[in-house]
Write a protein that holds these residues in place. Structure first.
Motif, PDB file in Angstrom:
ATOM      1  N   UNK A  32       5.313  -3.052  -4.475  1.00  0.00           N
ATOM      2  CA  UNK A  32       5.779  -4.393  -4.812  1.00  0.00           C
ATOM      3  C   UNK A  32       7.150  -4.398  -5.459  1.00  0.00           C
ATOM      4  N   UNK A  33       7.457  -3.418  -6.303  1.00  0.00           N
ATOM      5  CA  UNK A  33       8.752  -3.408  -6.980  1.00  0.00           C
ATOM      6  C   UNK A  33       9.876  -2.943  -6.073  1.00  0.00           C
ATOM      7  N   UNK A  34       9.553  -2.320  -4.985  1.00  0.00           N
ATOM      8  CA  UNK A  34      10.588  -1.817  -4.085  1.00  0.00           C
ATOM      9  C   UNK A  34      11.309  -2.924  -3.322  1.00  0.00           C
ATOM     10  N   UNK A  35      10.826  -4.159  -3.405  1.00  0.00           N
ATOM     11  CA  UNK A  35      11.534  -5.240  -2.718  1.00  0.00           C
ATOM     12  C   UNK A  35      12.921  -5.442  -3.309  1.00  0.00           C
ATOM     13  N   UNK A  36      13.171  -4.891  -4.488  1.00  0.00           N
ATOM     14  CA  UNK A  36      14.498  -4.998  -5.087  1.00  0.00           C
ATOM     15  C   UNK A  36      15.545  -4.227  -4.288  1.00  0.00           C
ATOM     16  N   UNK A  37      15.105  -3.352  -3.409  1.00  0.00           N
ATOM     17  CA  UNK A  37      16.014  -2.542  -2.610  1.00  0.00           C
ATOM     18  C   UNK A  37      16.554  -3.337  -1.414  1.00  0.00           C
ATOM     19  N   UNK A  38      15.897  -4.404  -1.045  1.00  0.00           N
ATOM     20  CA  UNK A  38      16.281  -5.168   0.144  1.00  0.00           C
ATOM     21  C   UNK A  38      17.739  -5.642   0.086  1.00  0.00           C
ATOM     22  N   UNK A  39      18.217  -6.222  -1.025  1.00  0.00           N
ATOM     23  CA  UNK A  39      19.639  -6.600  -1.042  1.00  0.00           C
ATOM     24  C   UNK A  39      20.574  -5.416  -0.835  1.00  0.00           C
ATOM     25  N   UNK A  40      20.189  -4.258  -1.343  1.00  0.00           N
ATOM     26  CA  UNK A  40      21.013  -3.069  -1.133  1.00  0.00           C
ATOM     27  C   UNK A  40      21.030  -2.658   0.334  1.00  0.00           C
ATOM     28  N   UNK A  41      19.911  -2.812   0.993  1.00  0.00           N
ATOM     29  CA  UNK A  41      19.862  -2.489   2.423  1.00  0.00           C
ATOM     30  C   UNK A  41      20.765  -3.426   3.208  1.00  0.00           C
ATOM     31  N   UNK A  42      20.736  -4.688   2.870  1.00  0.00           N
ATOM     32  CA  UNK A  42      21.594  -5.671   3.543  1.00  0.00           C
ATOM     33  C   UNK A  42      23.059  -5.318   3.308  1.00  0.00           C
ATOM     34  N   UNK A  43      23.387  -4.965   2.066  1.00  0.00           N
ATOM     35  CA  UNK A  43      24.771  -4.604   1.754  1.00  0.00           C
ATOM     36  C   UNK A  43      25.191  -3.350   2.521  1.00  0.00           C
ATOM     37  N   UNK A  44      24.277  -2.398   2.669  1.00  0.00           N
ATOM     38  CA  UNK A  44      24.605  -1.182   3.412  1.00  0.00           C
ATOM     39  C   UNK A  44      24.898  -1.504   4.873  1.00  0.00           C
ATOM     40  N   UNK A  85       9.503  -8.998 -12.202  1.00  0.00           N
ATOM     41  CA  UNK A  85       8.567  -8.418 -11.244  1.00  0.00           C
ATOM     42  C   UNK A  85       7.343  -7.853 -11.957  1.00  0.00           C
ATOM     43  N   UNK A  86       7.553  -7.168 -13.062  1.00  0.00           N
ATOM     44  CA  UNK A  86       6.437  -6.615 -13.837  1.00  0.00           C
ATOM     45  C   UNK A  86       5.565  -7.727 -14.389  1.00  0.00           C
ATOM     46  N   UNK A  87       6.186  -8.781 -14.898  1.00  0.00           N
ATOM     47  CA  UNK A  87       5.405  -9.916 -15.401  1.00  0.00           C
ATOM     48  C   UNK A  87       4.598 -10.576 -14.288  1.00  0.00           C
ATOM     49  N   UNK A  88       5.176 -10.682 -13.106  1.00  0.00           N
ATOM     50  CA  UNK A  88       4.456 -11.269 -11.976  1.00  0.00           C
ATOM     51  C   UNK A  88       3.269 -10.386 -11.574  1.00  0.00           C
ATOM     52  N   UNK A  89       3.455  -9.067 -11.615  1.00  0.00           N
ATOM     53  CA  UNK A  89       2.344  -8.155 -11.306  1.00  0.00           C
ATOM     54  C   UNK A  89       1.217  -8.297 -12.323  1.00  0.00           C
ATOM     55  N   UNK A  90       1.583  -8.398 -13.593  1.00  0.00           N
ATOM     56  CA  UNK A  90       0.570  -8.563 -14.638  1.00  0.00           C
ATOM     57  C   UNK A  90      -0.179  -9.880 -14.459  1.00  0.00           C
ATOM     58  N   UNK A  91       0.528 -10.933 -14.116  1.00  0.00           N
ATOM     59  CA  UNK A  91      -0.109 -12.224 -13.879  1.00  0.00           C
ATOM     60  C   UNK A  91      -1.062 -12.148 -12.697  1.00  0.00           C
ATOM     61  N   UNK A  92      -0.658 -11.475 -11.636  1.00  0.00           N
ATOM     62  CA  UNK A  92      -1.537 -11.334 -10.470  1.00  0.00           C
ATOM     63  C   UNK A  92      -2.802 -10.548 -10.820  1.00  0.00           C
ATOM     64  N   UNK A  93      -2.672  -9.524 -11.643  1.00  0.00           N
ATOM     65  CA  UNK A  93      -3.845  -8.765 -12.071  1.00  0.00           C
ATOM     66  C   UNK A  93      -4.794  -9.635 -12.893  1.00  0.00           C
ATOM     67  N   UNK A  94      -4.240 -10.457 -13.776  1.00  0.00           N
ATOM     68  CA  UNK A  94      -5.077 -11.352 -14.586  1.00  0.00           C
ATOM     69  C   UNK A  94      -5.788 -12.372 -13.703  1.00  0.00           C
ATOM     70  N   UNK A  95      -5.078 -12.927 -12.722  1.00  0.00           N
ATOM     71  CA  UNK A  95      -5.691 -13.894 -11.807  1.00  0.00           C
ATOM     72  C   UNK A  95      -6.783 -13.220 -10.990  1.00  0.00           C
ATOM     73  N   UNK A  96      -6.524 -12.007 -10.529  1.00  0.00           N
ATOM     74  CA  UNK A  96      -7.523 -11.278  -9.748  1.00  0.00           C
ATOM     75  C   UNK A  96      -8.768 -10.995 -10.594  1.00  0.00           C
ATOM     76  N   UNK A  97      -8.559 -10.572 -11.844  1.00  0.00           N
ATOM     77  CA  UNK A  97      -9.701 -10.326 -12.728  1.00  0.00           C
ATOM     78  C   UNK A  97     -10.492 -11.602 -12.993  1.00  0.00           C
ATOM     79  N   UNK A  98      -9.789 -12.706 -13.213  1.00  0.00           N
ATOM     80  CA  UNK A  98     -10.490 -13.985 -13.405  1.00  0.00           C
ATOM     81  C   UNK A  98     -11.271 -14.368 -12.159  1.00  0.00           C
ATOM     82  N   UNK A  99     -10.678 -14.165 -11.001  1.00  0.00           N
ATOM     83  CA  UNK A  99     -11.342 -14.495  -9.748  1.00  0.00           C
ATOM     84  C   UNK A  99     -12.633 -13.698  -9.593  1.00  0.00           C
ATOM     85  N   UNK A 100     -12.541 -12.403  -9.850  1.00  0.00           N
ATOM     86  CA  UNK A 100     -13.723 -11.553  -9.688  1.00  0.00           C
ATOM     87  C   UNK A 100     -14.791 -11.840 -10.738  1.00  0.00           C
ATOM     88  N   UNK A 101     -14.398 -12.100 -11.970  1.00  0.00           N
ATOM     89  CA  UNK A 101     -15.386 -12.279 -13.030  1.00  0.00           C
ATOM     90  C   UNK A 101     -15.940 -13.693 -13.073  1.00  0.00           C
TER      91      UNK A 101
END
Length: 106
Positions: A32-44, A85-101
């Motif tokens: 998920x964090x590797x999407x930050x490389x996409x602008x660099x790929x475009x620039x290359x 990105x890290x905050x979004x990942x943490x939020x997704x984990x919390x939502x997933x845990x709420x969904x499962x529980x």
């Protein structure tokens, strides 16, 4: 000429070419964090196309990408985007845990 230089510098700010992992993986095979490389790929790709047409302009792009203002701005953007990105990942984990529980009852 001044407008085109300003445009090139703006492109360099947005799409830097300094990360070596640009060509290492497909966009869809990344974490998920590797999407930050996409602008660099475009620039290359932009750099490669420009360098084929005019090596002198390609060298200008390389020089512009290595100026302190561009490097500092790029590092700031990467640092802040990584935090988001890290905050979004943490939020997704919390939502997933709420969904499962709460919803599924696991």
């Amino acid at each position: 000429m001044v407008q085109s230089r300003a445009l090139v510098i703006a492109l360099i700010l947005l799409l830097s070419t300094t990360l070596p992992e640009v060509h290492s993986k497909s966009v869809f095979e990344r974490d998920r964090r590797d999407w930050l490389v996409v602008p660099d790929a475009i620039a290359a790709y932009i750099y490669e196309a420009v360098n084929k047409m005019s090596p002198k302009v390609g060298q200008f792009l390389v020089d512009a990408a290595q100026t302190p203002a561009v490097v500092v701005t790029r590092n700031f953007l990467i640092r802040e985007t990584t935090k988001l990105s890290i905050l979004a990942e943490q939020l997704m984990e919390k939502i997933k845990n709420l969904w499962y529980t709460k919803v599924l009852g696991y």
